[in-house]
Design a protein around this motif. Structure first.
Motif, PDB file in Angstrom:
ATOM      1  N   GLY A 166       0.786  -1.232   0.000  1.00  0.00           N
ATOM      2  CA  GLY A 166       0.000   0.000   0.000  1.00  0.00           C
ATOM      3  C   GLY A 166       0.813   1.275   0.000  1.00  0.00           C
ATOM      4  O   GLY A 166       0.307   2.323  -0.365  1.00  0.00           O
ATOM      5  N   SER A 167       2.060   1.206   0.391  1.00  0.00           N
ATOM      6  CA  SER A 167       2.898   2.403   0.418  1.00  0.00           C
ATOM      7  C   SER A 167       3.607   2.568  -0.915  1.00  0.00           C
ATOM      8  O   SER A 167       4.161   1.617  -1.458  1.00  0.00           O
ATOM      9  CB  SER A 167       3.929   2.303   1.534  1.00  0.00           C
ATOM     10  N   LEU A 168       3.618   3.794  -1.425  1.00  0.00           N
ATOM     11  CA  LEU A 168       4.286   4.073  -2.697  1.00  0.00           C
ATOM     12  C   LEU A 168       5.700   4.623  -2.502  1.00  0.00           C
ATOM     13  O   LEU A 168       6.451   4.761  -3.465  1.00  0.00           O
ATOM     14  CB  LEU A 168       3.459   5.081  -3.504  1.00  0.00           C
ATOM     15  N   ARG A 169       6.055   4.938  -1.285  1.00  0.00           N
ATOM     16  CA  ARG A 169       7.349   5.553  -0.982  1.00  0.00           C
ATOM     17  C   ARG A 169       8.493   4.600  -1.336  1.00  0.00           C
ATOM     18  O   ARG A 169       8.444   3.412  -1.040  1.00  0.00           O
ATOM     19  CB  ARG A 169       7.374   5.902   0.512  1.00  0.00           C
ATOM     20  N   ALA A 170       9.541   5.134  -1.958  1.00  0.00           N
ATOM     21  CA  ALA A 170      10.671   4.313  -2.393  1.00  0.00           C
ATOM     22  C   ALA A 170      11.323   3.571  -1.226  1.00  0.00           C
ATOM     23  O   ALA A 170      11.716   2.415  -1.369  1.00  0.00           O
ATOM     24  CB  ALA A 170      11.706   5.181  -3.106  1.00  0.00           C
ATOM     25  N   ASP A 171      11.432   4.214  -0.069  1.00  0.00           N
ATOM     26  CA  ASP A 171      12.087   3.609   1.085  1.00  0.00           C
ATOM     27  C   ASP A 171      11.052   3.115   2.109  1.00  0.00           C
ATOM     28  O   ASP A 171      11.306   3.122   3.303  1.00  0.00           O
ATOM     29  CB  ASP A 171      13.039   4.635   1.728  1.00  0.00           C
ATOM     30  N   SER A 172       9.929   2.659   1.626  1.00  0.00           N
ATOM     31  CA  SER A 172       8.811   2.237   2.467  1.00  0.00           C
ATOM     32  C   SER A 172       9.171   1.063   3.369  1.00  0.00           C
ATOM     33  O   SER A 172       9.742   0.065   2.914  1.00  0.00           O
ATOM     34  CB  SER A 172       7.646   1.838   1.563  1.00  0.00           C
ATOM     35  N   HIS A 173       8.802   1.179   4.626  1.00  0.00           N
ATOM     36  CA  HIS A 173       8.995   0.070   5.557  1.00  0.00           C
ATOM     37  C   HIS A 173       8.114  -1.113   5.179  1.00  0.00           C
ATOM     38  O   HIS A 173       8.494  -2.268   5.377  1.00  0.00           O
ATOM     39  CB  HIS A 173       8.693   0.510   6.995  1.00  0.00           C
ATOM     40  N   ASN A 174       6.934  -0.844   4.630  1.00  0.00           N
ATOM     41  CA  ASN A 174       6.048  -1.931   4.220  1.00  0.00           C
ATOM     42  C   ASN A 174       6.582  -2.647   2.987  1.00  0.00           C
ATOM     43  O   ASN A 174       6.445  -3.860   2.861  1.00  0.00           O
ATOM     44  CB  ASN A 174       4.627  -1.418   4.026  1.00  0.00           C
ATOM     45  N   LYS A 175       7.211  -1.903   2.080  1.00  0.00           N
ATOM     46  CA  LYS A 175       7.843  -2.562   0.933  1.00  0.00           C
ATOM     47  C   LYS A 175       8.982  -3.452   1.424  1.00  0.00           C
ATOM     48  O   LYS A 175       9.164  -4.567   0.949  1.00  0.00           O
ATOM     49  CB  LYS A 175       8.355  -1.544  -0.072  1.00  0.00           C
ATOM     50  N   LYS A 176       9.739  -2.942   2.401  1.00  0.00           N
ATOM     51  CA  LYS A 176      10.822  -3.751   2.968  1.00  0.00           C
ATOM     52  C   LYS A 176      10.264  -4.985   3.685  1.00  0.00           C
ATOM     53  O   LYS A 176      10.853  -6.071   3.625  1.00  0.00           O
ATOM     54  CB  LYS A 176      11.665  -2.909   3.922  1.00  0.00           C
ATOM     55  N   LEU A 177       9.121  -4.826   4.353  1.00  0.00           N
ATOM     56  CA  LEU A 177       8.483  -5.974   4.994  1.00  0.00           C
ATOM     57  C   LEU A 177       8.074  -6.999   3.929  1.00  0.00           C
ATOM     58  O   LEU A 177       8.284  -8.205   4.102  1.00  0.00           O
ATOM     59  CB  LEU A 177       7.274  -5.527   5.816  1.00  0.00           C
ATOM     60  N   ALA A 178       7.526  -6.527   2.809  1.00  0.00           N
ATOM     61  CA  ALA A 178       7.154  -7.430   1.710  1.00  0.00           C
ATOM     62  C   ALA A 178       8.389  -8.152   1.165  1.00  0.00           C
ATOM     63  O   ALA A 178       8.329  -9.349   0.865  1.00  0.00           O
ATOM     64  CB  ALA A 178       6.450  -6.650   0.600  1.00  0.00           C
ATOM     65  N   VAL A 233      -6.587   2.614   5.451  1.00  0.00           N
ATOM     66  CA  VAL A 233      -5.821   2.085   4.327  1.00  0.00           C
ATOM     67  C   VAL A 233      -5.399   3.226   3.394  1.00  0.00           C
ATOM     68  O   VAL A 233      -6.205   4.122   3.132  1.00  0.00           O
ATOM     69  CB  VAL A 233      -6.704   1.086   3.540  1.00  0.00           C
ATOM     70  N   PRO A 234      -4.191   3.198   2.861  1.00  0.00           N
ATOM     71  CA  PRO A 234      -3.789   4.203   1.877  1.00  0.00           C
ATOM     72  C   PRO A 234      -4.655   4.126   0.617  1.00  0.00           C
ATOM     73  O   PRO A 234      -5.136   3.048   0.241  1.00  0.00           O
ATOM     74  CB  PRO A 234      -2.348   3.833   1.538  1.00  0.00           C
ATOM     75  N   ALA A 235      -4.819   5.250  -0.034  1.00  0.00           N
ATOM     76  CA  ALA A 235      -5.663   5.329  -1.232  1.00  0.00           C
ATOM     77  C   ALA A 235      -5.200   4.375  -2.327  1.00  0.00           C
ATOM     78  O   ALA A 235      -6.029   3.780  -3.024  1.00  0.00           O
ATOM     79  CB  ALA A 235      -5.696   6.761  -1.754  1.00  0.00           C
ATOM     80  N   SER A 236      -3.897   4.203  -2.483  1.00  0.00           N
ATOM     81  CA  SER A 236      -3.381   3.333  -3.544  1.00  0.00           C
ATOM     82  C   SER A 236      -3.844   1.890  -3.357  1.00  0.00           C
ATOM     83  O   SER A 236      -4.209   1.217  -4.326  1.00  0.00           O
ATOM     84  CB  SER A 236      -1.855   3.392  -3.600  1.00  0.00           C
ATOM     85  N   LEU A 237      -3.853   1.428  -2.121  1.00  0.00           N
ATOM     86  CA  LEU A 237      -4.277   0.054  -1.857  1.00  0.00           C
ATOM     87  C   LEU A 237      -5.790  -0.087  -1.989  1.00  0.00           C
ATOM     88  O   LEU A 237      -6.286  -1.058  -2.568  1.00  0.00           O
ATOM     89  CB  LEU A 237      -3.815  -0.388  -0.468  1.00  0.00           C
ATOM     90  N   LYS A 238      -6.524   0.877  -1.489  1.00  0.00           N
ATOM     91  CA  LYS A 238      -7.991   0.849  -1.634  1.00  0.00           C
ATOM     92  C   LYS A 238      -8.383   0.880  -3.103  1.00  0.00           C
ATOM     93  O   LYS A 238      -9.302   0.174  -3.534  1.00  0.00           O
ATOM     94  CB  LYS A 238      -8.614   2.035  -0.876  1.00  0.00           C
ATOM     95  N   ASN A 239      -7.665   1.672  -3.891  1.00  0.00           N
ATOM     96  CA  ASN A 239      -7.926   1.740  -5.329  1.00  0.00           C
ATOM     97  C   ASN A 239      -7.682   0.377  -5.992  1.00  0.00           C
ATOM     98  O   ASN A 239      -8.467  -0.063  -6.832  1.00  0.00           O
ATOM     99  CB  ASN A 239      -7.053   2.820  -5.972  1.00  0.00           C
ATOM    100  N   ALA A 240      -6.597  -0.299  -5.594  1.00  0.00           N
ATOM    101  CA  ALA A 240      -6.323  -1.629  -6.147  1.00  0.00           C
ATOM    102  C   ALA A 240      -7.451  -2.597  -5.792  1.00  0.00           C
ATOM    103  O   ALA A 240      -7.896  -3.387  -6.636  1.00  0.00           O
ATOM    104  CB  ALA A 240      -4.985  -2.148  -5.615  1.00  0.00           C
ATOM    105  N   ILE A 241      -7.928  -2.521  -4.557  1.00  0.00           N
ATOM    106  CA  ILE A 241      -9.052  -3.364  -4.141  1.00  0.00           C
ATOM    107  C   ILE A 241     -10.275  -3.064  -5.004  1.00  0.00           C
ATOM    108  O   ILE A 241     -10.978  -3.979  -5.456  1.00  0.00           O
ATOM    109  CB  ILE A 241      -9.361  -3.170  -2.641  1.00  0.00           C
ATOM    110  N   ASP A 242     -10.529  -1.780  -5.264  1.00  0.00           N
ATOM    111  CA  ASP A 242     -11.678  -1.408  -6.104  1.00  0.00           C
ATOM    112  C   ASP A 242     -11.559  -2.008  -7.500  1.00  0.00           C
ATOM    113  O   ASP A 242     -12.530  -2.562  -8.033  1.00  0.00           O
ATOM    114  CB  ASP A 242     -11.813   0.116  -6.186  1.00  0.00           C
ATOM    115  N   TRP A 243     -10.381  -1.899  -8.129  1.00  0.00           N
ATOM    116  CA  TRP A 243     -10.196  -2.478  -9.466  1.00  0.00           C
ATOM    117  C   TRP A 243     -10.363  -3.994  -9.440  1.00  0.00           C
ATOM    118  O   TRP A 243     -10.950  -4.579 -10.346  1.00  0.00           O
ATOM    119  CB  TRP A 243      -8.825  -2.103 -10.039  1.00  0.00           C
ATOM    120  N   LEU A 244      -9.854  -4.636  -8.386  1.00  0.00           N
ATOM    121  CA  LEU A 244      -9.936  -6.098  -8.310  1.00  0.00           C
ATOM    122  C   LEU A 244     -11.326  -6.602  -7.945  1.00  0.00           C
ATOM    123  O   LEU A 244     -11.628  -7.777  -8.125  1.00  0.00           O
ATOM    124  CB  LEU A 244      -8.911  -6.623  -7.299  1.00  0.00           C
TER     125      LEU A 244
END
Length: 188
Positions: free
Chosen positions: A11-23, A86-97
């Motif tokens: 859900g985070s778009l930030r390049a140095d996102s902690h959630n991206k690192k968790l993923a 939830v961040p907008a980017s993740l909610k948007n993905a849920i909407d498309w899916l």
């Protein structure tokens, strides 16, 4: 035994996102029979709008997300918490899916939610909101998969989650319920 594919949406778009690192840590610690694929382009998907969700006109990024979700055995959402939700980017993905309603890529798809956040509870509000949204969208929510890492800004300031022994141990615990769904479906 065939490999189970877990599509991971961060859900985070930030390049140095902690959630991206968790993923990334989740991907690195996946058992041999699990292929964790991180979908990197949520920020490129336009906001959901029925006017552009028309056969032959669906934006390429949204179509690619739907195809990846359709091909996956399981969906894993990795979410930060933005203003308690939830961040907008993740909610948007849920909407498309979720579209078309009742037949979208999330329909019946086993889906789990994890994440990390700055607060003392590790983003559980956002995780609960994400579970609610994907459940309404028709996903089979895996309530037993829980991972909420608090204090991300301090905890991961100089340490990648893959190097945090406690987090790695918690990550290893999410795979059993993630893959148990495929085992149950294969036995049915």
């Amino acid at each position: 035994m065939s490999k189970s594919t877990v599509l991971t949406l961060v859900g985070s778009l930030r390049a140095d996102s902690h959630n991206k690192k968790l993923a990334e840590a989740i991907q690195l610690n996946a058992p041999e029979n699990v292929d964790v694929q991180i979908h990197d382009s949520l920020g490129n998907i336009p906001f959901y709008n029925e006017d552009i969700d028309v056969e032959g006109q669906v934006p390429a990024e949204a179509a690619a997300l739907r195809a990846a979700a359709a091909d996956a055995d399981t969906i894993l959402l990795v979410t930060p918490e933005h203003n308690g939700t939830v961040p907008a980017s993740l909610k948007n993905a849920i909407d498309w899916l979720s579209r078309p309603f009742g037949a979208g890529a999330l329909s019946g798809k086993p889906t789990a939610v994890v994440g990390t956040a700055f607060g003392q509870y590790g983003g559980v509000w956002a995780q609960d909101e994400a579970r609610k949204a994907v459940g309404i969208a028709g996903a089979k929510v895996l309530e037993d998969v829980k991972l909420a890492v608090p204090g991300s800004m301090i905890r991961f300031a100089e340490l990648h989650p893959k190097d945090d022994a406690e987090v790695v141990e918690q990550i290893k615990g999410i795979f059993e319920p993630l893959t148990a769904v495929q085992d149950e479906e294969a036995a049915a």
